[in-house]
Motif scaffolding. Structure first.
Motif, mmCIF file in Angstrom:
data_model
loop_
_atom_site.group_PDB
_atom_site.id
_atom_site.type_symbol
_atom_site.label_atom_id
_atom_site.label_comp_id
_atom_site.label_asym_id
_atom_site.label_seq_id
_atom_site.Cartn_x
_atom_site.Cartn_y
_atom_site.Cartn_z
ATOM 1 N N LYS B 163 -1.944 12.853 -22.147
ATOM 2 C CA LYS B 163 -3.300 12.885 -22.701
ATOM 3 C C LYS B 163 -3.803 14.312 -22.929
ATOM 4 O O LYS B 163 -4.975 14.504 -23.289
ATOM 5 C CB LYS B 163 -4.261 12.166 -21.742
ATOM 6 N N GLY B 164 -2.997 15.308 -22.660
ATOM 7 C CA GLY B 164 -3.473 16.696 -22.778
ATOM 8 C C GLY B 164 -4.483 17.041 -21.712
ATOM 9 O O GLY B 164 -5.401 17.842 -21.930
ATOM 10 N N LEU B 165 -4.332 16.440 -20.530
ATOM 11 C CA LEU B 165 -5.242 16.721 -19.412
ATOM 12 C C LEU B 165 -4.478 17.375 -18.271
ATOM 13 O O LEU B 165 -3.263 17.253 -18.171
ATOM 14 C CB LEU B 165 -5.871 15.412 -18.903
ATOM 15 N N LEU B 166 -5.224 18.035 -17.391
ATOM 16 C CA LEU B 166 -4.630 18.687 -16.230
ATOM 17 C C LEU B 166 -4.892 17.903 -14.959
ATOM 18 O O LEU B 166 -6.008 17.437 -14.735
ATOM 19 C CB LEU B 166 -5.252 20.074 -16.022
ATOM 20 N N VAL B 167 -3.880 17.755 -14.111
ATOM 21 C CA VAL B 167 -4.099 17.336 -12.726
ATOM 22 C C VAL B 167 -3.753 18.539 -11.850
ATOM 23 O O VAL B 167 -2.581 18.893 -11.687
ATOM 24 C CB VAL B 167 -3.226 16.124 -12.339
ATOM 25 N N VAL B 195 -4.691 33.260 -13.780
ATOM 26 C CA VAL B 195 -3.784 32.953 -12.674
ATOM 27 C C VAL B 195 -3.329 31.499 -12.751
ATOM 28 O O VAL B 195 -4.143 30.606 -12.995
ATOM 29 C CB VAL B 195 -4.464 33.217 -11.303
ATOM 30 N N VAL B 196 -2.036 31.277 -12.583
ATOM 31 C CA VAL B 196 -1.499 29.934 -12.380
ATOM 32 C C VAL B 196 -1.029 29.903 -10.935
ATOM 33 O O VAL B 196 -0.110 30.650 -10.562
ATOM 34 C CB VAL B 196 -0.325 29.629 -13.319
ATOM 35 N N GLY B 216 -10.873 41.575 -13.158
ATOM 36 C CA GLY B 216 -11.451 40.249 -12.947
ATOM 37 C C GLY B 216 -10.583 39.134 -13.509
ATOM 38 O O GLY B 216 -9.509 39.376 -14.052
ATOM 39 N N ILE B 217 -11.104 37.922 -13.364
ATOM 40 C CA ILE B 217 -10.330 36.706 -13.625
ATOM 41 C C ILE B 217 -10.896 35.953 -14.823
ATOM 42 O O ILE B 217 -12.103 35.744 -14.915
ATOM 43 C CB ILE B 217 -10.405 35.784 -12.371
ATOM 44 N N SER B 218 -10.017 35.533 -15.745
ATOM 45 C CA SER B 218 -10.461 34.639 -16.829
ATOM 46 C C SER B 218 -10.545 33.215 -16.285
ATOM 47 O O SER B 218 -11.637 32.659 -16.155
ATOM 48 C CB SER B 218 -9.498 34.730 -18.019
ATOM 49 N N HIS B 219 -9.410 32.652 -15.935
ATOM 50 C CA HIS B 219 -9.353 31.359 -15.241
ATOM 51 C C HIS B 219 -8.254 31.433 -14.192
ATOM 52 O O HIS B 219 -7.257 32.124 -14.397
ATOM 53 C CB HIS B 219 -8.994 30.206 -16.187
ATOM 54 N N GLN B 239 1.594 23.426 -18.300
ATOM 55 C CA GLN B 239 0.347 23.251 -19.057
ATOM 56 C C GLN B 239 -0.578 24.449 -18.861
ATOM 57 O O GLN B 239 -1.192 24.955 -19.802
ATOM 58 C CB GLN B 239 -0.365 21.980 -18.582
ATOM 59 N N ALA B 240 -0.682 24.900 -17.606
ATOM 60 C CA ALA B 240 -1.600 25.992 -17.276
ATOM 61 C C ALA B 240 -1.169 27.286 -17.958
ATOM 62 O O ALA B 240 -1.991 28.025 -18.504
ATOM 63 C CB ALA B 240 -1.653 26.174 -15.764
ATOM 64 N N LEU B 241 0.131 27.538 -17.944
ATOM 65 C CA LEU B 241 0.673 28.727 -18.599
ATOM 66 C C LEU B 241 0.352 28.682 -20.090
ATOM 67 O O LEU B 241 -0.042 29.689 -20.702
ATOM 68 C CB LEU B 241 2.189 28.739 -18.373
ATOM 69 N N ASP B 242 0.503 27.500 -20.663
ATOM 70 C CA ASP B 242 0.244 27.317 -22.084
ATOM 71 C C ASP B 242 -1.243 27.541 -22.402
ATOM 72 O O ASP B 242 -1.587 28.160 -23.407
ATOM 73 C CB ASP B 242 0.694 25.903 -22.472
#
Lengths: 557, 557
Positions: B163-167, B195-196, B216-219, B239-242
């Motif tokens: 679904k293009g969602l993150l868990v 950061v992943v 600082g941090i983006s996400h 997914q997070a890297l992408d």
């Protein structure tokens, strides 16, 4: 139609250089397409087969048989070539006239009384005997030969250690002593960097790179690849480190090896830490505990080790020496990864080390509720978390465990993390600081805390740190700093085993006796060293039964 | 005389925060010395026993039973305290008035239509169900709960991926989305570093340190600690890297995890290499393949990762992209340690990888004479050395193997070392260069050589390099450079699985639904995010049989 013919010579001894020359000689004969002259080991038979050189007769050869194979354009050409074997063997070119060569190590030592070193490159099954003879003559040994058993290695190294002598090897490819390369060695500038190398090409790669970076080598001492195995206990590496620590021309030491056993690493790194000079450690493939722990620098690659060594030349030598803690370490963590990073950093210096979040299987803590020896517990592990808030929110579990560890008289240092930020306990110091003060009030005990947080966090970072310090904790702001401090407090400096190796042999011009590969003799002479070649033959002409009887007679003398 | 009394409440559900408040409430009552309010798991029973709180009755409690224990100055004080349990539970302080809370995720989502995120911190056995409901509502999940099975994790992540969602999770402690911390998170500056993190406190340590260093941090996107296990295959990390690769505010990416399985590492590092931004990798406790491979920087510690990330901000982003080689790698080494360092560097990018000098057991080459898939052979190994000169002196073995590998149509790249210096072959290029030229002339094949030597070596370094280059080899002077090049030529960029995660939810102000720990709700509101707390109760009031029936009915709908 090509023809392959072979000949087996049972129990005959020829050194490897002679076999190579024979193989090349056969290849130069008319009509010969390919040739082989090898000992009949399973690996060599398979190699011959891959090259289409294995005859049915050759399959019968044993590991102690010389096997000669010729592939030629015709049967007659193949047969003709085999008939030339004796002629080719007789043509063997030698760099030294054999008539004048000493036949034994004893004679060679008389001819070259300044000799300090013996290079041994005879076949493996004879190598330990030659090395033993050299030690009995009070000479250091460079043992190039491989296929020497681990038992023989241990025996030789213990014998050498008791006499203040070095056994570099077996399977030691490389050393550089006072500017002279033994075995395989690049020509490098003299300089302030000493190398202890359990790896031959590793030492070559490091020393060549140091040269290229404009610095140079004092001595590079080989140990053989198995020296850091737990059975051997890094006997030679400890001696070599000690030599370079005492050698006034060595300012920085590089230690290159495959990853050692944990107990070996602990003792060797403790010795490196105590040596008073910067030591660059490249345990190739070992996860580095940190970039730097005290005076130890951990490199990731061979060229990286060279670069760090050249860089730290101008840095202040050793870190401040810290008073060692008596007693075990207990780590009580709320953060699993911080616990894991502490394991990673401390496993190099502390052995044994246990955890419910181990890195290796033998570190597994059997009961997470009971610490053993040095232990690091992740209190946020799932097993603790059923119906209980995380220890970053609820300090109850950690406060109880802190009292339990403090009550254990074998414990000397308690390490903990305090993680601030959103979601965490609003004021952890209000609960942890009184418990730390109480534990420290009862008996001598060190408490070290790593406080992870920012100046924007809701808990007031500065006040948290201040109150933990007032309670008597030593506080750091990163895991790296806390681990560095604890590693240096927990390490115990080992005493030297056996007498020190005299520096004299390292400071004198190199004079060496070579037993085996003539090219090593030629190389010594080419480098301006004094050298004597021994005209070595296997005992009893290679007859092993007879050799065993002779060896027993010799022992009884 | 102190008295311990206990009470068991079977199958009752209370969240962990309520139990902590109950325990503290009991401790505040007159005459009470200690107290416990825990679920009756074996670990909790043992903890009670260590505190002298385990009664015979309490020993009977099961993992789903609430166990309340009081230790008091007298029997009457203990009994009196237990009578207060219901009163204390009723006093439960809540940050939100329960009357107005939505009872379900669906209702909450209607109340907060901007919600993009659901925080789940209910007990583990209920967590997967809540997460599944969230995904069905097309919401990203931050799954703080632990004790969620691996099977459930895989099911949830595959569902989310489609679904293009993150868990993020399970057992995900930390995330920072668009400046708002979810779960445990330090307050840090907004900035260019993404950061992943497969590790909660690891992410905290890295982000706090980045803040302290002025950046600082983006996400910061959490994945849960098991995401990089081979069973899960790093679905969330990919997914997070992408996401961070596509996010324009992210300029550098930090990837923090415990060491992943080899096959997972290969694919993830290939994705990182292809992302076009510098990626700092801290696989904690994993031997770093190098300091730098292409655009990948390998850090040894958490604070080290932060420091590298801040430092590389201003460096040129990605290294030059190289055309990938079709076919396997074969490494033919004369130096054992050079072979080992090549294994170490390439195992991160090449899987499977075999050797007669393996780092891990599963890399063991069963027959050293036959290469399989990607293989690195140490031709100086003892097995080859009986009656044969070392390959640094005699090239015969390597020349035969080179022809053998070149004849294998599955081979795309041959890597070799050429070690110069004293004792080595006087002119290795004279034999190796023609063989390389012949192999390259027959078909497309890349040959890469690392030449280890100095400008003082007897072989003439420059001429050796020149002749190898003329034969068509790509030549480097250190193992590090050669390995970097080969790693980049051999890596294959994986295709994205599933649709991309929309960046929209990362760029909008955070709006989230919280199911579980109220402190996380309070933290969201405190950070200025929009949030709704769900008044969650376990299905069927905690009655598992009834809950199972309800779940089946729900599925059939």
């Amino acid at each position: 139609m090509a023809s392959v013919k072979s000949e087996i010579r049972s129990g005959a001894y020829y050194d490897s250089a002679v076999l190579m020359q024979l193989q090349r000689g056969l290849l130069g004969l008319p009509g010969v397409l390919d040739s082989g002259a090898v000992m009949g080991t399973p690996a060599n038979l398979e190699l011959l087969e891959q090259s289409g050189l294995l005859t049915n007769e050759a399959r019968q050869a044993g590991a102690n048989d010389l096997l000669i194979v010729v592939k030629a354009e015709s049967e007659s050409a193949a047969g003709g070539a085999l008939k030339q074997v004796d002629t080719l063997l007789a043509k063997r070119r030698s760099v030294v006239s054999e008539e004048f060569l000493p036949k034994s190590l004893e004679t060679a030592a008389q001819q070259l009384p300044d000799a300090g070193w013996v290079l041994v490159s005879v076949p493996g099954r004879h190598a330990a005997g030659v090395a033993r003879d050299a030690l009995n003559l009070d000479l250091h040994v460079f043992l190039y030969s491989n296929n020497v058993s681990l038992e023989e290695e241990i025996e030789l190294k213990k014998m050498a250690q008791a006499k203040g002598l070095l056994v570099m090897g077996p399977d030691c490819g490389t050393a550089i002593i006072n500017g002279v390369g033994l075995g395989f060695a690049n020509r490098v500038r003299r300089g302030p960097i000493g190398v202890v190398g359990a790896s031959g090409t590793g030492t070559q790669a490091v020393t060549a790179r140091i040269h290229e970076l404009g610095s140079g080598i004092s001595h590079a001492i080989g140990t053989g690849g198995r020296d850091l195995k737990s059975e051997v206990g890094a006997i030679t590496a400890h001696q070599a480190l000690d030599v370079l620590a005492r050698d006034s021309r060595t300012q920085v030491i590089v230690l290159v090896s495959k990853p050692p056993a944990a107990s070996v690493a602990t003792k060797l790194l403790a010795a490196a830490e105590a040596c008073g000079k910067p030591v660059v450690v490249d345990f190739i493939g070992y996860p580095p505990p940190a970039r730097k722990l005290g005076n130890l620098y951990f490199a990731a690659t061979l060229s990286g080790a060279a670069e760090v060594a050249v860089r730290v030349m101008n840095e202040t030598a050793a870190a401040e020496l810290l008073r060692p803690v008596a007693g075990y370490l207990r780590g009580l963590f709320s953060g699993g990864t911080l616990a894991y990073e502490a394991m990673l950093g401390l496993q190099a210096m502390l052995s044994p080390l246990y955890s419910n979040s181990p890195i290796t299987n033998n570190q597994q803590l059997s009961d997470p509720l009971k610490s053993v020896a040095n232990t690091i517990v992740d209190l946020g592990d799932e097993v603790f978390m059923v119906g209980r808030l995380h220890p970053m929110i609820d300090n109850d579990l950690r406060l109880r465990r802190l009292r339990q560890e403090a009550a254990d008289p074998d414990v000397g240092l308690i390490l903990m993390d305090v993680v601030l930020g959103e979601g965490a306990h609003p004021d952890p110091a209000s609960e942890l600081a009184p418990a730390i003060a109480e534990a420290k009030g009862a008996r001598p005990l060190e408490v070290v805390a790593m406080v992870i947080g920012t100046d924007s966090d809701p808990q007031n970072l500065e006040s948290q740190v201040e109150r933990l310090k007032q309670a008597g904790a030593v506080v750091f702001r990163t895991a790296t700093e806390a681990i560095d401090y604890v590693a240096r407090r927990m390490s115990t400096r080992p005493a030297r085993d056996g007498p020190p190796v005299a520096l004299d042999a390292f400071n004198r011009p190199v004079a060496a006796i070579n037993v085996g590969l003539e090219s090593f003799y030629a190389s010594l002479i080419g480098q301006g060293a004094q050298a004597v070649q021994v005209d070595w033959r296997p005992p009893a002409g290679g007859n092993e039964k007879l050799a065993a009887i002779l060896a027993r007679m010799k022992k009884k003398q």
